[in-house]
Motif scaffolding. Structure first.
Motif, PDB file in Angstrom:
ATOM      1  N   HIS A 206      -4.546  -0.475   6.387  1.00  0.00           N
ATOM      2  CA  HIS A 206      -5.312  -0.474   5.131  1.00  0.00           C
ATOM      3  C   HIS A 206      -5.536  -1.877   4.604  1.00  0.00           C
ATOM      4  O   HIS A 206      -6.628  -2.235   4.220  1.00  0.00           O
ATOM      5  CB  HIS A 206      -4.625   0.387   4.080  1.00  0.00           C
ATOM      6  CG  HIS A 206      -4.581   1.829   4.470  1.00  0.00           C
ATOM      7  ND1 HIS A 206      -5.657   2.677   4.287  1.00  0.00           N
ATOM      8  CD2 HIS A 206      -3.629   2.567   5.076  1.00  0.00           C
ATOM      9  CE1 HIS A 206      -5.354   3.872   4.765  1.00  0.00           C
ATOM     10  NE2 HIS A 206      -4.118   3.828   5.241  1.00  0.00           N
ATOM     11  N   CYS A 207      -4.466  -2.709   4.568  1.00  0.00           N
ATOM     12  CA  CYS A 207      -4.623  -4.045   3.994  1.00  0.00           C
ATOM     13  C   CYS A 207      -4.483  -5.129   5.050  1.00  0.00           C
ATOM     14  O   CYS A 207      -4.726  -6.296   4.781  1.00  0.00           O
ATOM     15  CB  CYS A 207      -3.613  -4.275   2.876  1.00  0.00           C
ATOM     16  SG  CYS A 207      -1.928  -4.478   3.467  1.00  0.00           S
TER      17      CYS A 207
ATOM     18  N   CYS B 190       0.837  -1.196   0.000  1.00  0.00           N
ATOM     19  CA  CYS B 190       0.000   0.000   0.000  1.00  0.00           C
ATOM     20  C   CYS B 190       0.872   1.245   0.000  1.00  0.00           C
ATOM     21  O   CYS B 190       2.018   1.197   0.413  1.00  0.00           O
ATOM     22  CB  CYS B 190      -0.880   0.064   1.255  1.00  0.00           C
ATOM     23  SG  CYS B 190      -1.845  -1.411   1.538  1.00  0.00           S
TER      24      CYS B 190
ATOM     25  N   ARG C 218      -2.553   3.198  -3.264  1.00  0.00           N
ATOM     26  CA  ARG C 218      -2.405   1.761  -3.456  1.00  0.00           C
ATOM     27  C   ARG C 218      -2.797   1.043  -2.176  1.00  0.00           C
ATOM     28  O   ARG C 218      -2.308   1.377  -1.095  1.00  0.00           O
ATOM     29  CB  ARG C 218      -0.953   1.429  -3.816  1.00  0.00           C
ATOM     30  CG  ARG C 218      -0.717  -0.019  -4.197  1.00  0.00           C
ATOM     31  CD  ARG C 218       0.649  -0.175  -4.848  1.00  0.00           C
ATOM     32  NE  ARG C 218       1.684   0.395  -4.004  1.00  0.00           N
ATOM     33  CZ  ARG C 218       2.582  -0.329  -3.332  1.00  0.00           C
ATOM     34  NH1 ARG C 218       2.595  -1.628  -3.415  1.00  0.00           N
ATOM     35  NH2 ARG C 218       3.485   0.263  -2.571  1.00  0.00           N
ATOM     36  N   VAL C 219      -3.680   0.077  -2.263  1.00  0.00           N
ATOM     37  CA  VAL C 219      -4.057  -0.737  -1.114  1.00  0.00           C
ATOM     38  C   VAL C 219      -4.072  -2.189  -1.552  1.00  0.00           C
ATOM     39  O   VAL C 219      -4.729  -2.541  -2.530  1.00  0.00           O
ATOM     40  CB  VAL C 219      -5.426  -0.323  -0.526  1.00  0.00           C
ATOM     41  CG1 VAL C 219      -5.952  -1.386   0.419  1.00  0.00           C
ATOM     42  CG2 VAL C 219      -5.311   1.001   0.216  1.00  0.00           C
TER      43      VAL C 219
END
Ligand SMILES: [Zn+2]
Ligand SMILES: [Zn+2]
Length: 678
Positions: free
Chosen positions: A401-402, A384, A628-629
């Motif tokens: 996030h992920c 990410c 970006r994740v």
């Protein structure tokens, strides 16, 4: 001669199939009837929407009818149609998502067995008798207003002003007047509002009330749904998904804490349950009441324009005054102080008196980033565009996030330096720091101070939140460190000090709604303090800021939401922001950021072919704030128009281009109408 029916089914997202398909039936089925129909190789649940005229080639027959479940009403179907159109989704997708999952999964026999067990009779209850709790003049006025005026109403009252009693009596009056009438009571998060549910079941009896939220098991959800659908349950207490519940005799809709962001869905049809509740009230002829101490600026604007009726509940019942707000100028504090000496002294004083303090910090974990000072290494997430957060408790680096998690490396992975250190501060570190600072402070009985923390990390295990809250209520904690999670809904009797440790970020955020959310959070958090009448005189809310003179904090000090709203609306109007404009966001996900942006650029160019595009401002594609994740690149594009209608018309015509221009590089795309964050 078989009849041809138009039936709503859930077709795969973005498929070229419409979601109203034609099927044959031996008999006429009324609209709203639940059926099973073949779709591809599967058999799926469908809702009869009407008659179809032209039989398509190879038309198939309806497989079966769900006997014993009455058809969904015309009003319910209109509500679904509106939501699908407004949020730019398939009709079948929205309709079928609104039904309990088990209705789709159970066989005819299984369903018949469930229906047999289901209660369909409304238990007797004398709703007039539930009306006996005394109310003050404002509450009485409010109940009368709701009872006689169709609304929509804004019930505007601070925490502790007695909104719940108004809700209870408004429901009681409606039920007494309508022998079949039903009420929908919406709450932001069911786990955070057990008190409201208890109040309803205590007042009306558990058999009158069902709840609906995502934490329920599929059988529980089906049971609640059937009870509401059959009319047996007179009250439905629900989170946002309840706005689509089938409630055939709906007469009253209450939306508690209407400003809460959790009313907006963040995936699928990104609907606002608050806005749909207002629309549903209109369709069903039901009275709508939105309750809040800090209404959303959209709602407040509707009040100013006379579209919603404002009902004030100015007084705090049984709890005297609101807390005194004290602003601490952090520019005047010793360098690097996390908690100003004055605030620390105030907390220690409370510990010594046996009172509780709540410290708010909206960042969980120990530190938001781990860094090497010898080279430029930082704890980036490999998947990410975000840092992994340092959690000291299990010595892990976790991406919020992920979810990617790893043990903390012994040395800098880049240069081998052993001295890598946390930068910044989260709730874990604050908890540790406070415990150190108060190490010498004793409780009235001479024992050591007890510091605890409540956030998403500390409450991950089932039952943990309830257990930790019980400890706070039972005064087993002196100082509580927490995120916004603890600021909502809980009635902490012994907290006499609330402090916002570092609220400045929201003042200058790129998200134009950040100040609104901060103000509401702080008002709500302040409302936690001094709910015990005996202690309220000395209850305080402290705000540590480098900008203590900021108008937001000035309005907070005066407990003056209207002043805050006026200032914010002025800024929004000058900048042409909602509620003075209407927005939609198109999002595209791809493995490649450029591909995502190229796709958006292509649909932007296609917009020129759509009639009415001249009323819409389309901003160029940009990466999502967290681009970006989990290795997916995200891009987005903002649309704005002064006219909601023009934006709506444009979006529904433009959608075809979004379908047509999509290629393999685009994993998914979505339109977010009235986005909450940009
Ligand atoms: Zn290094
Ligand atoms: Zn990540």
């Amino acid at each position: 001669m078989p009849v041809l029916l138009s039936i709503a089914v859930s077709t795969p997202a973005h498929s070229t199939l419409g979601s109203l398909l034609s099927y044959e039936s031996e008999r006429v089925l009324s609209p709203g009837t639940l059926v099973r129909v073949p779709l591809g190789r599967r058999e799926v649940l469908g809702v009869v929407w009407g008659l179809a005229d032209e039989p398509p080639p190879g038309v198939k027959p309806v497989s079966s009818v769900l006997e014993g479940v009455p058809p969904l009403t015309a009003a319910w179907r209109s509500g679904i149609e509106f939501a699908a159109q407004y949020y730019q989704r398939g009709l079948g997708e929205v309709a079928l998502a609104a039904l309990p999952p088990q209705l789709k999964d159970l066989s005819a026999e299984q369903l018949a067995r469930r229906l047999k067990r289901q209660r369909t009779e409304t238990p007797e209850c004398n709703f007039d008798a539930t009306n006996l709790v005394a109310t003050n003049a404002e509450q009485t006025l409010a109940i009368g207003q709701i009872d006689t005026h169709p609304g929509p109403h804004l019930l505007f009252g601070v925490t502790g002003s007695g909104k719940t009693e108004v809700y209870l009596q408004a429901v009681a009056r409606m039920l007494a007047r309508n022998p079949q009438g039903q009420a929908l009571v919406m709450v932001p998060e069911i786990n955070l509002t057990p008190q409201l549910i208890n109040r309803f079941t205590e007042r009306f009896g558990a058999e009158q009330v069902v709840s609906m939220h995502s934490g329920m098991t599929p059988p529980q959800r089906l049971q609640s749904w059937l009870a509401a659908h059959s009319g047996a349950a007179r009250m439905v207490l629900a989170t946002r998904l309840g706005v689509f519940a089938s409630i055939p005799h709906l007469k009253l809709i209450l939306v508690d804490e209407e400003h809460d962001p959790s009313y907006k869905a963040q995936d699928g049809a990104r609907y606002s349950a608050r806005d749909l509740a207002v629309m549903r009230g209109k369709i069903e002829g039901a009275t709508v009441v939105l309750g809040s101490a800090t209404p959303s600026l959209e709602t407040w604007n509707a009040v100013l324009q006379g579209r919603y009726q404002r009902i004030d509940l100015p007084e705090r019942i049984g709890a005297g005054a609101l807390p005194t707000v004290r602003r601490l100028d952090m520019n005047q504090q010793p360098p690097k102080s996390v908690i100003a000496p004055l605030l620390l002294a105030a907390i220690a004083e409370r510990v010594a008196r046996g009172e509780q303090s709540l410290l708010l910090l909206n960042r969980r974990g120990y530190a938001p980033v781990l860094a090497c000072h010898a080279c430029d290494w930082k704890s980036d997430c490999p998947h990410c565009s975000a840092y992994r957060v340092f959690h000291k408790i299990d010595r892990s680096l976790r991406c919020h996030h992920c979810g990617h998690a790893e043990p903390v490396p012994r040395a800098c992975p880049q240069c081998g330096n052993l001295d890598i250190s946390p930068v910044g501060r989260g709730t874990e570190k604050l908890e540790e720091h406070v415990a150190e600072l108060l190490a010498q402070t004793k409780r009235p009985d001479g024992s050591a101070v007890r510091v605890a923390r409540i956030d998403a990390d500390s409450t991950r295990a089932a039952g943990e939140l309830e257990r930790q809250l019980a400890m706070v209520h039972g005064q087993e904690v002196d100082v509580l460190v927490g995120t916004q999670m603890v600021a909502k809904g809980h009635d902490f009797r012994h907290i006499t000090l609330v402090a916002a440790i570092n609220p400045d970020g929201a003042l200058f955020s790129s998200d134009f709604r950040a100040p609104e959310r901060l103000f509401s959070l702080l008002m709500q958090a302040g409302g936690r303090a001094g709910r015990n009448a005996l202690m309220s005189e000395k209850s305080e809310m402290w705000v540590q800021s480098f900008y203590p003179q900021h108008p937001l904090f000035a309005a907070l000090k005066a407990h003056d939401y209207p002043a805050f709203a006026a200032q914010q609306l002025k800024e929004r109007q000058a900048a042409g922001m909602p509620p003075y404009s209407h927005q939609a966001l198109v999002r595209a996900d791809s493995r490649n950021q450029q591909a995502a942006q190229d796709y958006l650029q292509a649909v932007l160019e296609a917009a020129l072919l759509v009639p009415g595009h001249e009323y819409i401002t389309i901003y160029p594609p940009v990466p999502h704030p967290v681009a970006r994740v989990a290795n997916v690149e995200r891009a987005q594009m903002l649309l704005e128009s002064p006219s909601r209608k023009a934006l709506q018309r444009f979006l529904s015509d433009w959608r075809a281009h979004l379908h047509a221009l999509r290629d393999k590089s685009i994993l998914r795309w979505a339109i977010d109408v009235d986005p909450l964050s940009i």
